[in-house]
Design a protein around this motif. Structure first.
Motif, PDB file in Angstrom:
ATOM      1  N   SER A 166       4.872   0.665  10.390  1.00 19.70           N
ATOM      2  CA  SER A 166       5.775   1.426   9.509  1.00 19.70           C
ATOM      3  C   SER A 166       7.163   1.611  10.100  1.00 19.70           C
ATOM      4  O   SER A 166       7.895   2.496   9.691  1.00 19.70           O
ATOM      5  CB  SER A 166       5.175   2.807   9.201  1.00 19.70           C
ATOM      6  OG  SER A 166       5.088   3.585  10.381  1.00 19.70           O
ATOM      7  N   THR A 242       4.066  -4.658   3.383  1.00 23.69           N
ATOM      8  CA  THR A 242       2.634  -4.349   3.297  1.00 23.69           C
ATOM      9  C   THR A 242       1.838  -5.580   2.884  1.00 23.69           C
ATOM     10  O   THR A 242       0.771  -5.856   3.451  1.00 23.69           O
ATOM     11  CB  THR A 242       2.391  -3.208   2.291  1.00 23.69           C
ATOM     12  OG1 THR A 242       3.040  -2.024   2.749  1.00 23.69           O
ATOM     13  CG2 THR A 242       0.904  -2.922   2.139  1.00 23.69           C
ATOM     14  N   THR A 266      -3.663   3.234   7.002  1.00 21.28           N
ATOM     15  CA  THR A 266      -2.257   3.532   6.745  1.00 21.28           C
ATOM     16  C   THR A 266      -2.133   5.039   6.597  1.00 21.28           C
ATOM     17  O   THR A 266      -3.055   5.776   6.960  1.00 21.28           O
ATOM     18  CB  THR A 266      -1.757   2.775   5.494  1.00 21.28           C
ATOM     19  OG1 THR A 266      -0.370   3.030   5.299  1.00 21.28           O
ATOM     20  CG2 THR A 266      -2.521   3.186   4.251  1.00 21.28           C
ATOM     21  N   TYR A 269      -0.558   8.972   1.816  1.00 18.47           N
ATOM     22  CA  TYR A 269       0.235   8.760   0.605  1.00 18.47           C
ATOM     23  C   TYR A 269       0.310   7.285   0.227  1.00 18.47           C
ATOM     24  O   TYR A 269       0.565   6.940  -0.932  1.00 18.47           O
ATOM     25  CB  TYR A 269       1.654   9.320   0.790  1.00 18.47           C
ATOM     26  CG  TYR A 269       2.492   8.562   1.800  1.00 18.47           C
ATOM     27  CD1 TYR A 269       3.192   7.415   1.436  1.00 18.47           C
ATOM     28  CD2 TYR A 269       2.592   8.989   3.111  1.00 18.47           C
ATOM     29  CE1 TYR A 269       3.953   6.700   2.356  1.00 18.47           C
ATOM     30  CE2 TYR A 269       3.362   8.303   4.038  1.00 18.47           C
ATOM     31  CZ  TYR A 269       4.036   7.159   3.661  1.00 18.47           C
ATOM     32  OH  TYR A 269       4.776   6.472   4.568  1.00 18.47           O
ATOM     33  N   HIS A 270       0.074   6.404   1.187  1.00 18.99           N
ATOM     34  CA  HIS A 270       0.227   4.963   0.996  1.00 18.99           C
ATOM     35  C   HIS A 270      -1.109   4.264   0.770  1.00 18.99           C
ATOM     36  O   HIS A 270      -1.160   3.082   0.406  1.00 18.99           O
ATOM     37  CB  HIS A 270       0.922   4.391   2.248  1.00 18.99           C
ATOM     38  CG  HIS A 270       1.238   2.931   2.182  1.00 18.99           C
ATOM     39  ND1 HIS A 270       0.763   2.021   3.103  1.00 18.99           N
ATOM     40  CD2 HIS A 270       1.975   2.205   1.301  1.00 18.99           C
ATOM     41  CE1 HIS A 270       1.195   0.814   2.808  1.00 18.99           C
ATOM     42  NE2 HIS A 270       1.924   0.889   1.715  1.00 18.99           N
ATOM     43  N   ARG A 273      -1.970   2.559  -2.878  1.00 21.19           N
ATOM     44  CA  ARG A 273      -1.162   1.363  -3.170  1.00 21.19           C
ATOM     45  C   ARG A 273      -1.539   0.223  -2.228  1.00 21.19           C
ATOM     46  O   ARG A 273      -1.571  -0.947  -2.635  1.00 21.19           O
ATOM     47  CB  ARG A 273       0.333   1.663  -3.069  1.00 21.19           C
ATOM     48  CG  ARG A 273       1.195   0.446  -3.437  1.00 21.19           C
ATOM     49  CD  ARG A 273       2.638   0.830  -3.676  1.00 21.19           C
ATOM     50  NE  ARG A 273       3.353   1.141  -2.472  1.00 21.19           N
ATOM     51  CZ  ARG A 273       4.020   0.228  -1.741  1.00 21.19           C
ATOM     52  NH1 ARG A 273       4.014  -1.051  -2.103  1.00 21.19           N
ATOM     53  NH2 ARG A 273       4.681   0.590  -0.664  1.00 21.19           N
ATOM     54  N   THR A 301       4.976  10.035  -2.172  1.00 20.25           N
ATOM     55  CA  THR A 301       4.068   9.731  -3.272  1.00 20.25           C
ATOM     56  C   THR A 301       4.832   9.217  -4.487  1.00 20.25           C
ATOM     57  O   THR A 301       4.395   8.279  -5.162  1.00 20.25           O
ATOM     58  CB  THR A 301       3.265  10.990  -3.655  1.00 20.25           C
ATOM     59  OG1 THR A 301       2.523  11.438  -2.513  1.00 20.25           O
ATOM     60  CG2 THR A 301       2.298  10.696  -4.791  1.00 20.25           C
ATOM     61  N   ARG A 303       7.626   7.617  -4.355  1.00 18.45           N
ATOM     62  CA  ARG A 303       8.044   6.260  -4.008  1.00 18.45           C
ATOM     63  C   ARG A 303       6.899   5.269  -4.193  1.00 18.45           C
ATOM     64  O   ARG A 303       7.108   4.157  -4.703  1.00 18.45           O
ATOM     65  CB  ARG A 303       8.540   6.243  -2.559  1.00 18.45           C
ATOM     66  CG  ARG A 303       9.169   4.913  -2.154  1.00 18.45           C
ATOM     67  CD  ARG A 303       9.816   4.990  -0.790  1.00 18.45           C
ATOM     68  NE  ARG A 303       8.827   5.177   0.262  1.00 18.45           N
ATOM     69  CZ  ARG A 303       8.833   6.182   1.119  1.00 18.45           C
ATOM     70  NH1 ARG A 303       9.758   7.099   1.050  1.00 18.45           N
ATOM     71  NH2 ARG A 303       7.910   6.263   2.064  1.00 18.45           N
ATOM     72  N   GLU A 304       5.695   5.664  -3.791  1.00 15.96           N
ATOM     73  CA  GLU A 304       4.531   4.794  -3.971  1.00 15.96           C
ATOM     74  C   GLU A 304       4.251   4.552  -5.451  1.00 15.96           C
ATOM     75  O   GLU A 304       3.937   3.436  -5.868  1.00 15.96           O
ATOM     76  CB  GLU A 304       3.300   5.432  -3.305  1.00 15.96           C
ATOM     77  CG  GLU A 304       3.396   5.540  -1.804  1.00 15.96           C
ATOM     78  CD  GLU A 304       3.508   4.200  -1.130  1.00 15.96           C
ATOM     79  OE1 GLU A 304       2.611   3.359  -1.330  1.00 15.96           O
ATOM     80  OE2 GLU A 304       4.507   3.970  -0.419  1.00 15.96           O
ATOM     81  N   ALA A 307       6.626   2.104  -6.875  1.00 18.74           N
ATOM     82  CA  ALA A 307       6.281   0.746  -6.454  1.00 18.74           C
ATOM     83  C   ALA A 307       5.123   0.190  -7.281  1.00 18.74           C
ATOM     84  O   ALA A 307       5.104  -1.000  -7.619  1.00 18.74           O
ATOM     85  CB  ALA A 307       5.919   0.742  -4.967  1.00 18.74           C
TER      86      ALA A 307
END
Length: 335
Positions: A166, A242, A266, A269-270, A273, A301, A303-304, A307
């Motif tokens: 990261s 990722t 990870t 929050y990630h 995804r 969250t 941002r995820e 995406a």
């Protein structure tokens, strides 16, 4: 009881889909539709009973919804300000604040349309309200299912533990966010080893333009300094995203053991995804998350979620077009 049949059917579809593959965004949407259908059926039963309880329940839900919107807007605004103070003014750190302002603007537009009652404004407000409801529904589905996914147990056996990179601080130092991933990776590795396995831990991350060494090397050095056996570490040092983390790690695992199973680590929050991406690149394994600072989680969250919307951009574009068309029809009907 027939009014609950759609909810029951959707819940059955949800259970079958989760058993087949946990890593699908459609699971989140079906779960959300299940809850909506069950709630609609419950309200229908109350209203059909012709008792005051139906009206009371409707008003209670409306009141709770209004209060929830106010509290959410306040929370997002406060979190957005805190993110700016702690993390800087990059576009990615403005998502909480932007979401709070968007809620205020949509609510203001709806109120103005009701007061003014101009046809064009009414159509715009209908489209804006529809889009807000659509994305709010998807976001709630995303958050709730991500919460459930993060609490699924790790399989009893796995051949590899993959820790995703990261970024480094100062070009060479593992930051707290990445350190928490490595700590969770160690914990998962130890748990699998206690069950009789001998998994290899893969540190995954290439070298960025402002980094002195690949992330995977810094991660491996950090693990060794923490007492983790160096001979159990494999380094994947080419990835820059990722998806590349997972693709290049998959190649390493397939070379070592074609029928491998793995656990990908990870931040929490990630995790969902990353699981969606793991499914897309056909990784055989589960994704787990490590703890994240509370102030960082809401913005991350969002941002995820953004995406994920991009990944499904075609269906989202179609749905948004239909909602905007609905706004045009509202304008046409009231003009």
């Amino acid at each position: 009881m027939l009014v609950y049949a759609p909810a029951a059917l959707l819940f059955l579809v949800f259970c079958v889909s989760v058993l087949h593959d946990r890593r699908k965004f459609s699971n989140a949407v079906v779960l959300g539709l299940t809850v909506l259908c069950a709630l609609a059926a419950w309200l229908y039963e109350l209203i059909r009973s012709e008792s005051t309880s139906g009206a009371v329940a409707a008003w209670v839900l409306l009141t709770l919804g209004a209060v929830a919107v106010l509290l959410l807007t306040y929370f997002l605004f406060v979190n957005g300000v805190r993110m700016l103070r702690k993390e800087g003014r990059s576009p990615a750190n403005l998502l909480s604040l932007a979401a709070a302002l968007a809620i205020v603007e949509v609510v203001g537009l709806l109120v103005t349309a009701v007061v003014v009652r101009h046809p064009v404004l009414t159509g715009i407000a209908a489209a804006a309200g529809g889009l807000a409801l659509y994305f709010s529904f998807l976001f709630l589905c995303f958050v709730c299912y991500a919460f459930l996914y993060g609490r699924l147990r790790v399989r009893r056996k796995a051949d590899f533990v993959v820790v995703l990179g990261s970024g480094l601080v100062g070009g060479s130092t593992v930051p707290p966010l990445l350190a928490s991933r490595l700590k969770r990776g160690q914990d998962v590795h130890a748990r699998l080893a206690r069950r009789g396995g001998s998994p290899v831990l893969i540190t995954s991350g290439g070298q960025g333009p402002d980094e002195e060494l690949p992330e995977s090397h810094a991660m491996a050095d950090h693990l060794v300094a923490e007492g983790f056996p160096a001979h159990l570490i494999e380094r994947e040092d080419r990835s820059t995203s990722t998806e590349e983390n997972l693709r290049f790690s998959k190649a390493i695992m397939e070379r070592a053991k074609p029928d491998y199973r793995c656990v990908v680590v990870t931040n929490n929050y990630h995790a969902f995804r990353a699981a969606l991406t793991a499914r897309r690149v056909q990784i055989r394994g589960q994704v787990v998350g490590s703890p994240t600072a509370a102030y960082f989680w809401p913005n991350a969250t969002l941002r995820e979620f953004a995406a994920v919307l991009v990944v499904y951009k075609r269906i989202n574009a179609v749905m948004c077009s239909l909602i905007v068309l609905g706004g045009v029809l509202v304008w046409w009907a009231v003009r």
